[in-house]
Scaffold this motif. Structure first.
Motif, PDB file in Angstrom:
ATOM      1  N   VAL A 250      -4.597  69.054  13.278  1.00 24.48           N
ATOM      2  CA  VAL A 250      -5.124  68.372  12.099  1.00 24.48           C
ATOM      3  C   VAL A 250      -4.935  69.268  10.879  1.00 24.48           C
ATOM      4  CG1 VAL A 250      -6.871  67.059  13.367  1.00 24.48           C
ATOM      5  CG2 VAL A 250      -7.461  69.301  12.407  1.00 24.48           C
ATOM      6  N   ILE A 251      -4.857  68.623   9.708  1.00 27.67           N
ATOM      7  CA  ILE A 251      -4.829  69.336   8.435  1.00 27.67           C
ATOM      8  C   ILE A 251      -6.208  69.207   7.813  1.00 27.67           C
ATOM      9  CG2 ILE A 251      -3.859  69.404   6.100  1.00 27.67           C
ATOM     10  CD1 ILE A 251      -1.305  68.217   7.231  1.00 27.67           C
ATOM     11  N   THR A 252      -6.766  70.313   7.362  1.00 25.08           N
ATOM     12  CA  THR A 252      -8.086  70.303   6.727  1.00 25.08           C
ATOM     13  C   THR A 252      -7.925  70.532   5.228  1.00 25.08           C
ATOM     14  OG1 THR A 252      -9.135  71.176   8.725  1.00 25.08           O
ATOM     15  CG2 THR A 252     -10.376  71.355   6.661  1.00 25.08           C
ATOM     16  N   ALA A 253      -8.565  69.671   4.447  1.00 24.13           N
ATOM     17  CA  ALA A 253      -8.536  69.783   2.985  1.00 24.13           C
ATOM     18  C   ALA A 253      -9.968  69.739   2.463  1.00 24.13           C
ATOM     19  CB  ALA A 253      -7.703  68.662   2.376  1.00 24.13           C
ATOM     20  N   GLN A 254     -10.115  70.032   1.174  1.00 24.78           N
ATOM     21  CA  GLN A 254     -11.456  70.066   0.591  1.00 24.78           C
ATOM     22  C   GLN A 254     -11.420  69.584  -0.858  1.00 24.78           C
ATOM     23  OE1 GLN A 254     -13.650  73.880  -0.437  1.00 24.78           O
ATOM     24  NE2 GLN A 254     -14.761  73.314   1.446  1.00 24.78           N
ATOM     25  N   VAL A 255     -12.429  68.816  -1.248  1.00 23.50           N
ATOM     26  CA  VAL A 255     -12.582  68.394  -2.642  1.00 23.50           C
ATOM     27  C   VAL A 255     -13.872  68.996  -3.196  1.00 23.50           C
ATOM     28  CG1 VAL A 255     -13.817  66.233  -2.105  1.00 23.50           C
ATOM     29  CG2 VAL A 255     -12.542  66.443  -4.247  1.00 23.50           C
ATOM     30  N   THR A 256     -13.804  69.467  -4.433  1.00 25.35           N
ATOM     31  CA  THR A 256     -14.995  70.030  -5.073  1.00 25.35           C
ATOM     32  C   THR A 256     -15.126  69.495  -6.486  1.00 25.35           C
ATOM     33  OG1 THR A 256     -13.765  71.953  -5.905  1.00 25.35           O
ATOM     34  CG2 THR A 256     -14.868  72.194  -3.778  1.00 25.35           C
ATOM     35  N   ILE A 257     -16.365  69.371  -6.927  1.00 27.44           N
ATOM     36  CA  ILE A 257     -16.662  69.032  -8.313  1.00 27.44           C
ATOM     37  C   ILE A 257     -17.523  70.149  -8.881  1.00 27.44           C
ATOM     38  CG2 ILE A 257     -17.865  67.433  -9.860  1.00 27.44           C
ATOM     39  CD1 ILE A 257     -17.171  65.184  -7.973  1.00 27.44           C
ATOM     40  N   GLY A 258     -17.094  70.668 -10.012  1.00 25.97           N
ATOM     41  CA  GLY A 258     -17.831  71.756 -10.635  1.00 25.97           C
ATOM     42  C   GLY A 258     -18.025  71.516 -12.118  1.00 25.97           C
ATOM     43  N   GLU A 259     -18.959  72.271 -12.704  1.00 24.16           N
ATOM     44  CA  GLU A 259     -19.255  72.137 -14.145  1.00 24.16           C
ATOM     45  C   GLU A 259     -19.412  73.527 -14.751  1.00 24.16           C
ATOM     46  OE1 GLU A 259     -21.891  72.385 -17.557  1.00 24.16           O
ATOM     47  OE2 GLU A 259     -22.492  72.872 -15.492  1.00 24.16           O
ATOM     48  N   ARG A 260     -18.762  73.725 -15.903  1.00 20.81           N
ATOM     49  CA  ARG A 260     -18.910  74.979 -16.636  1.00 20.81           C
ATOM     50  C   ARG A 260     -18.986  74.659 -18.133  1.00 20.81           C
ATOM     51  NH1 ARG A 260     -14.433  78.379 -15.279  1.00 20.81           N
ATOM     52  NH2 ARG A 260     -15.697  79.435 -13.688  1.00 20.81           N
TER      53      ARG A 260
ATOM     54  N   PHE B 265     -20.600  69.397  -6.084  1.00 19.89           N
ATOM     55  CA  PHE B 265     -20.297  68.580  -4.897  1.00 19.89           C
ATOM     56  C   PHE B 265     -19.133  69.201  -4.141  1.00 19.89           C
ATOM     57  CE2 PHE B 265     -17.758  65.205  -2.891  1.00 19.89           C
ATOM     58  CZ  PHE B 265     -18.722  64.589  -2.104  1.00 19.89           C
ATOM     59  N   VAL B 266     -19.201  69.171  -2.813  1.00 15.65           N
ATOM     60  CA  VAL B 266     -18.096  69.640  -1.978  1.00 15.65           C
ATOM     61  C   VAL B 266     -18.068  68.839  -0.686  1.00 15.65           C
ATOM     62  CG1 VAL B 266     -19.513  71.454  -0.939  1.00 15.65           C
ATOM     63  CG2 VAL B 266     -17.020  71.672  -0.915  1.00 15.65           C
ATOM     64  N   ASN B 267     -16.869  68.515  -0.214  1.00 17.96           N
ATOM     65  CA  ASN B 267     -16.740  67.842   1.080  1.00 17.96           C
ATOM     66  C   ASN B 267     -15.385  68.209   1.669  1.00 17.96           C
ATOM     67  OD1 ASN B 267     -17.301  66.291   3.303  1.00 17.96           O
ATOM     68  ND2 ASN B 267     -17.489  64.351   2.202  1.00 17.96           N
ATOM     69  N   SER B 268     -15.323  68.295   2.972  1.00 17.72           N
ATOM     70  CA  SER B 268     -14.087  68.618   3.669  1.00 17.72           C
ATOM     71  C   SER B 268     -13.517  67.355   4.318  1.00 17.72           C
ATOM     72  CB  SER B 268     -14.334  69.688   4.736  1.00 17.72           C
ATOM     73  OG  SER B 268     -14.734  70.910   4.132  1.00 17.72           O
ATOM     74  N   PHE B 269     -12.180  67.347   4.463  1.00 18.61           N
ATOM     75  CA  PHE B 269     -11.475  66.192   5.013  1.00 18.61           C
ATOM     76  C   PHE B 269     -10.482  66.659   6.061  1.00 18.61           C
ATOM     77  CE2 PHE B 269     -13.144  64.894   1.051  1.00 18.61           C
ATOM     78  CZ  PHE B 269     -13.305  63.516   1.072  1.00 18.61           C
ATOM     79  N   GLU B 270     -10.245  65.816   7.056  1.00 20.38           N
ATOM     80  CA  GLU B 270      -9.260  66.127   8.081  1.00 20.38           C
ATOM     81  C   GLU B 270      -8.267  64.978   8.220  1.00 20.38           C
ATOM     82  OE1 GLU B 270     -11.186  67.099  11.731  1.00 20.38           O
ATOM     83  OE2 GLU B 270     -11.598  69.182  11.134  1.00 20.38           O
ATOM     84  N   LYS B 271      -7.024  65.345   8.447  1.00 25.28           N
ATOM     85  CA  LYS B 271      -5.964  64.358   8.674  1.00 25.28           C
ATOM     86  C   LYS B 271      -5.251  64.701   9.975  1.00 25.28           C
ATOM     87  CE  LYS B 271      -1.606  62.664   6.705  1.00 25.28           C
ATOM     88  NZ  LYS B 271      -0.670  62.775   5.544  1.00 25.28           N
ATOM     89  N   ARG B 272      -5.184  63.745  10.872  1.00 26.26           N
ATOM     90  CA  ARG B 272      -4.521  63.951  12.159  1.00 26.26           C
ATOM     91  C   ARG B 272      -3.013  63.811  11.958  1.00 26.26           C
ATOM     92  NH1 ARG B 272      -5.835  59.756  16.783  1.00 26.26           N
ATOM     93  NH2 ARG B 272      -7.963  60.526  16.427  1.00 26.26           N
ATOM     94  N   VAL B 273      -2.249  64.868  12.267  1.00 21.45           N
ATOM     95  CA  VAL B 273      -0.797  64.820  12.114  1.00 21.45           C
ATOM     96  C   VAL B 273      -0.082  64.836  13.464  1.00 21.45           C
ATOM     97  CG1 VAL B 273      -0.729  65.789   9.794  1.00 21.45           C
ATOM     98  CG2 VAL B 273      -0.796  67.334  11.750  1.00 21.45           C
ATOM     99  N   GLU B 274      -0.724  65.382  14.450  1.00 15.66           N
ATOM    100  CA  GLU B 274      -0.210  65.354  15.816  1.00 15.66           C
ATOM    101  C   GLU B 274      -1.407  65.189  16.741  1.00 15.66           C
ATOM    102  OE1 GLU B 274       1.923  68.966  16.385  1.00 15.66           O
ATOM    103  OE2 GLU B 274       3.360  68.555  14.770  1.00 15.66           O
ATOM    104  N   GLU B 275      -1.144  64.949  18.001  1.00 13.04           N
ATOM    105  CA  GLU B 275      -2.227  64.725  18.955  1.00 13.04           C
ATOM    106  C   GLU B 275      -3.230  65.875  18.977  1.00 13.04           C
ATOM    107  OE1 GLU B 275      -3.253  62.203  20.845  1.00 13.04           O
ATOM    108  OE2 GLU B 275      -1.736  60.973  19.851  1.00 13.04           O
ATOM    109  N   ASP B 276      -2.725  67.110  18.835  1.00 13.13           N
ATOM    110  CA  ASP B 276      -3.619  68.266  18.943  1.00 13.13           C
ATOM    111  C   ASP B 276      -3.675  69.085  17.652  1.00 13.13           C
ATOM    112  OD1 ASP B 276      -1.041  69.078  19.059  1.00 13.13           O
ATOM    113  OD2 ASP B 276      -1.311  70.518  20.692  1.00 13.13           O
TER     114      ASP B 276
ATOM    115  N   ASP C 239       3.873  74.936   4.962  1.00 11.20           N
ATOM    116  CA  ASP C 239       3.915  76.304   5.486  1.00 11.20           C
ATOM    117  C   ASP C 239       2.533  76.883   5.724  1.00 11.20           C
ATOM    118  OD1 ASP C 239       6.737  76.388   5.355  1.00 11.20           O
ATOM    119  OD2 ASP C 239       6.638  76.812   3.218  1.00 11.20           O
ATOM    120  N   GLY C 240       1.501  76.072   5.476  1.00  8.08           N
ATOM    121  CA  GLY C 240       0.145  76.532   5.714  1.00  8.08           C
ATOM    122  C   GLY C 240      -0.497  77.230   4.532  1.00  8.08           C
ATOM    123  N   LYS C 241       0.253  77.359   3.401  1.00  7.50           N
ATOM    124  CA  LYS C 241      -0.309  77.997   2.214  1.00  7.50           C
ATOM    125  C   LYS C 241      -1.192  77.016   1.459  1.00  7.50           C
ATOM    126  CE  LYS C 241       3.475  81.279   1.493  1.00  7.50           C
ATOM    127  NZ  LYS C 241       4.525  81.744   0.544  1.00  7.50           N
TER     128      LYS C 241
END
Length: 335
Positions: free
Chosen positions: A18-28, A5-16, A42-44
């Motif tokens: 956004v911060i983009t994040a991602q959640v993943t589920i994996g199996e090994r 499973f994978v999905n991306s998320f966005e969070k509005r921090v200023e008018e113009d 710092d964007g890292k």
């Protein structure tokens, strides 16, 4: 690793921005992992491991809880729906959610308190729980949109023809003393809502629901532990600080889920006269086991019923019904 499973998320921090994040589920090799990737100031890109283990249910619990926390922070999914395949709400459901959201921000508090007082008096008069008369959500919407006739009242989600027949006139007698902020029907509400803030609110409701369900599951686990330790119903009720009726209902749920509660049930039924149990068992066979009131009337006459503590009587009847249903289910499997 097998990506499940994978999905991306966005969070509005200023008018113009956004911060983009991602959640993943994996199996090994039978081990599940849930990873959250989010950039720092710092964007890292940083990675947070929410779960690692071999239990699917524990993984899903961690996934739901942490995801609810992130959405509460303002991260919204780019693709709606999560791992369980939850479908997006229907247009009718979404409209009801919008009316609910708008009412929480714009209700008439004075009118809301008057409606709560009416509900309390009505519930006491009828001997019913408050929520059966009307939920807080419904009263909040009525206090926002202020319907002044039964036809307008029917526009409130959760208040249909039956409720209008029972309580419509009582409610409109109260609401007619207050001004309306808009007209009926209520489609105008949609144009007043900020889509982003509404989406945040929807996810906040999901967070509240997830946390409540997790708390409930933890309480049930604790209850099962107490039962396994041989504690009585009274001790369990005191330890969990729950009403006895709630403990009985959870006992029924645990029995339905397949847990062995025979020792606990037998111990609690020792306090009930054998003759009463035998009469109840026969009544289950003749009257059915869905409703307990007909069973009660088969065991005791009217005078005896008046002398009983009905809460305790229904309590042991529920416990005996669990034993009865289990035995009948076992007989059905054999035949």
């Amino acid at each position: 690793m097998n990506l499940v499973f994978v999905n991306s998320f966005e969070k509005r921090v200023e008018e113009d921005r956004v911060i983009t994040a991602q959640v993943t589920i994996g199996e090994r090799q039978g081990v599940w992992s849930v990873l959250w990737n989010e950039p720092d100031k710092d964007g890292k890109n940083g990675q947070d491991c929410w779960f690692e283990g071999d239990k699917w249910q524990d993984m899903m619990t961690a996934f739901r809880l942490r995801l609810a926390e992130k959405t509460a922070e303002g991260f919204l999914p780019l693709v709606e729906g999560h791992l369980e395949g939850i479908e997006a709400p229907s247009a009718k459901t979404r409209y009801s959610q919008m009316l609910h959201y708008f009412s929480e921000c714009n209700s008439n508090e004075e009118l809301y308190q008057q409606l709560r007082l009416w509900r309390r008096e009505q519930a006491i008069k009828e001997g019913k729980p408050f929520y059966v008369i009307a939920t807080n959500r419904v009263l909040r919407m009525i206090s926002c949109y202020v319907p002044q006739s039964n036809e307008e009242l029917k526009n409130i989600p959760g208040f249909g023809d039956h409720k209008c027949t029972l309580y419509g006139n009582n409610i409109t007698d109260i609401t007619k003393k207050h001004p309306q902020m808009g007209t009926f029907p209520l489609e105008w509400v949609i144009r007043q809502i900020d889509p982003y803030q509404f989406k945040l609110w929807v996810h906040k409701q999901k967070e509240i629901k997830v946390k409540a369900e997790l708390e409930r599951q933890n309480m049930k686990k604790r209850m099962l532990e107490l039962i396994t330790q041989g504690e009585s119903l009274e001790k369990i009720q005191q330890s969990l600080n729950l009403p006895r009726r709630e403990v009985i209902l959870w006992t029924e749920e645990l029995e339905t889920e397949g847990y062995d509660l025979d020792t606990f049930i037998d111990s609690e039924l020792q306090q009930v006269p054998t003759v009463d149990q035998e009469l109840a068992w026969k009544a289950f066979e003749t009257e059915g086991d869905r409703y307990l009131k007909p069973v009660l009337k088969k065991i005791y006459n009217e005078e005896e019923i008046k002398s009983k503590d009905l809460d305790l009587t229904y309590e042991w009847l529920r416990l005996l019904r669990m034993r009865y249903r289990k035995e009948k289910a076992s007989e059905s499997k054999v035949s």
